[in-house]
Design a protein around this motif. Sequence first.
Motif, PDB file in Angstrom:
ATOM      1  N   LEU A 168      -1.665   9.162 -11.694  1.00 43.66           N
ATOM      2  CA  LEU A 168      -3.088   9.176 -12.014  1.00 43.66           C
ATOM      3  C   LEU A 168      -3.821  10.218 -11.169  1.00 43.66           C
ATOM      4  O   LEU A 168      -4.703  10.931 -11.666  1.00 43.66           O
ATOM      5  CB  LEU A 168      -3.704   7.796 -11.781  1.00 43.66           C
ATOM      6  CG  LEU A 168      -3.204   6.654 -12.660  1.00 43.66           C
ATOM      7  CD1 LEU A 168      -3.962   5.378 -12.348  1.00 43.66           C
ATOM      8  CD2 LEU A 168      -3.339   7.002 -14.137  1.00 43.66           C
ATOM      9  N   PHE A 169      -3.471  10.294  -9.906  1.00 41.21           N
ATOM     10  CA  PHE A 169      -4.094  11.284  -9.030  1.00 41.21           C
ATOM     11  C   PHE A 169      -3.758  12.700  -9.497  1.00 41.21           C
ATOM     12  O   PHE A 169      -4.613  13.591  -9.473  1.00 41.21           O
ATOM     13  CB  PHE A 169      -3.619  11.077  -7.590  1.00 41.21           C
ATOM     14  CG  PHE A 169      -4.158  12.077  -6.627  1.00 41.21           C
ATOM     15  CD1 PHE A 169      -5.467  12.001  -6.180  1.00 41.21           C
ATOM     16  CD2 PHE A 169      -3.357  13.121  -6.173  1.00 41.21           C
ATOM     17  CE1 PHE A 169      -5.969  12.942  -5.295  1.00 41.21           C
ATOM     18  CE2 PHE A 169      -3.852  14.058  -5.289  1.00 41.21           C
ATOM     19  CZ  PHE A 169      -5.164  13.972  -4.852  1.00 41.21           C
ATOM     20  N   HIS A 176       5.280  -0.880 -12.286  1.00 47.69           N
ATOM     21  CA  HIS A 176       5.268   0.107 -11.210  1.00 47.69           C
ATOM     22  C   HIS A 176       3.811   0.426 -10.879  1.00 47.69           C
ATOM     23  O   HIS A 176       2.973   0.561 -11.780  1.00 47.69           O
ATOM     24  CB  HIS A 176       6.005   1.386 -11.618  1.00 47.69           C
ATOM     25  CG  HIS A 176       7.448   1.168 -11.940  1.00 47.69           C
ATOM     26  ND1 HIS A 176       8.429   1.053 -10.972  1.00 47.69           N
ATOM     27  CD2 HIS A 176       8.087   1.032 -13.140  1.00 47.69           C
ATOM     28  CE1 HIS A 176       9.595   0.871 -11.546  1.00 47.69           C
ATOM     29  NE2 HIS A 176       9.424   0.847 -12.865  1.00 47.69           N
ATOM     30  N   PHE A 177       3.502   0.559  -9.591  1.00 47.90           N
ATOM     31  CA  PHE A 177       2.117   0.696  -9.153  1.00 47.90           C
ATOM     32  C   PHE A 177       1.901   1.946  -8.295  1.00 47.90           C
ATOM     33  O   PHE A 177       1.063   1.937  -7.404  1.00 47.90           O
ATOM     34  CB  PHE A 177       1.694  -0.549  -8.369  1.00 47.90           C
ATOM     35  CG  PHE A 177       1.734  -1.815  -9.171  1.00 47.90           C
ATOM     36  CD1 PHE A 177       0.680  -2.168 -10.002  1.00 47.90           C
ATOM     37  CD2 PHE A 177       2.840  -2.654  -9.097  1.00 47.90           C
ATOM     38  CE1 PHE A 177       0.721  -3.329 -10.740  1.00 47.90           C
ATOM     39  CE2 PHE A 177       2.890  -3.828  -9.836  1.00 47.90           C
ATOM     40  CZ  PHE A 177       1.825  -4.171 -10.657  1.00 47.90           C
ATOM     41  N   GLY A 178       2.631   3.003  -8.560  1.00 49.76           N
ATOM     42  CA  GLY A 178       2.412   4.249  -7.824  1.00 49.76           C
ATOM     43  C   GLY A 178       1.276   5.048  -8.442  1.00 49.76           C
ATOM     44  O   GLY A 178       1.320   5.418  -9.625  1.00 49.76           O
ATOM     45  N   PRO A 234       0.818  -1.229   0.000  1.00 52.13           N
ATOM     46  CA  PRO A 234       0.000   0.000   0.000  1.00 52.13           C
ATOM     47  C   PRO A 234       0.843   1.266   0.000  1.00 52.13           C
ATOM     48  O   PRO A 234       0.423   2.289  -0.556  1.00 52.13           O
ATOM     49  CB  PRO A 234      -0.817  -0.132   1.296  1.00 52.13           C
ATOM     50  CG  PRO A 234      -0.850  -1.589   1.597  1.00 52.13           C
ATOM     51  CD  PRO A 234       0.457  -2.124   1.118  1.00 52.13           C
ATOM     52  N   ILE A 235       2.031   1.217   0.610  1.00 50.91           N
ATOM     53  CA  ILE A 235       2.914   2.382   0.606  1.00 50.91           C
ATOM     54  C   ILE A 235       3.357   2.705  -0.814  1.00 50.91           C
ATOM     55  O   ILE A 235       3.344   3.866  -1.243  1.00 50.91           O
ATOM     56  CB  ILE A 235       4.126   2.140   1.520  1.00 50.91           C
ATOM     57  CG1 ILE A 235       3.678   1.830   2.947  1.00 50.91           C
ATOM     58  CG2 ILE A 235       5.053   3.350   1.480  1.00 50.91           C
ATOM     59  CD1 ILE A 235       2.895   2.933   3.603  1.00 50.91           C
ATOM     60  N   GLU A 236       3.748   1.672  -1.557  1.00 41.45           N
ATOM     61  CA  GLU A 236       4.138   1.885  -2.953  1.00 41.45           C
ATOM     62  C   GLU A 236       2.965   2.401  -3.768  1.00 41.45           C
ATOM     63  O   GLU A 236       3.124   3.278  -4.618  1.00 41.45           O
ATOM     64  CB  GLU A 236       4.657   0.575  -3.560  1.00 41.45           C
ATOM     65  CG  GLU A 236       5.025   0.711  -5.034  1.00 41.45           C
ATOM     66  CD  GLU A 236       5.363  -0.634  -5.671  1.00 41.45           C
ATOM     67  OE1 GLU A 236       5.580  -0.664  -6.900  1.00 41.45           O
ATOM     68  OE2 GLU A 236       5.392  -1.654  -4.943  1.00 41.45           O
TER      69      GLU A 236
END
Length: 317
Positions: free
Chosen positions: A92-93, A86-88, A69-71
Amino acid sequence: MSMATESASLPPGSPALGTPADSRVARRGWEAAIHVFLAACAGLSVLTTVGIVVVLLAESLQFFREVSPIEFLFGTEWAPLIKPQHFGILPLFCGTLLVTGGAILIAAPLGLGAAIYLSEYAPTPVREVVKPLLEVLAGIPSVVYGVLAVTTVSPIVRAIFQSDSIFNALSASIVVGLMILPTIISLSEDVLRSVPRDLRSAAFALGATKYDVTVKVVVPAALSGIMASFLLAISRAIGETMAVTLAAGATPQLTLNPLESVQTMTAYIVQVSKGDTPAGSIEYRTIFAVGLALFCITMTINLIAQWILSRMREQYE
């Protein structure tokens, strides 16, 4: 058999047929049935919301078993569909915030100005023509706005700012601002017109001008409703999908430049939902994680809106 004979055959103490007592019993039965129907409608709405939250949580928990969840919350790269993954979610935000912020900066002053004109200055024939036209504008499908952005708005933006990108956040902000404009105008105009006429009359009796009455009396009295229209428009802009998918592009990146291509959270969900990603894979579950984040953002905005409205009601009561 006559009515007198039927009444004579009833047990002692029973109400006669067709009496007001029968009408009251029938009315109570209908009221009970309506009560049950309305309660079922409310329960169905609640169950639908709970079902959506349960599905989002269930799939998101499967995603967070493989991704920290941190990543996810603080990572600055979003590339779940290509190697290395990569899953940051911050790009997108950032794209969502850029498009939504630009849209509300465009729509808020225009919408409030139009609402004040329709409520305080426009003649009745003008109001009766303009307001239905605005409601028609609200009914145009969002994909039409997206096509308008690509074919009309984007070339104008590129010509003015000398930009090379066909897809950019500014074009998306303009069309989303046009989409939420009817919401702001309609709600704000209704709130402004609901301000008691006695307040206007008292201000005129003290020698105030039309401008003073509008700016210093009517708008402050309706400020809570105006803020509610702005927050509702923000929620609509955050959840907009097709227009930003066509206009903003599909380049998730951390940028504050509105002339560059970005990708919003809703646009990414559309990209993955096309069917090319295998169901059950980590790439597929990213849409539920993004959807959960979008749900949390919307819920936070609603909570902030309720807090602001309650504070404003206390201030002006």
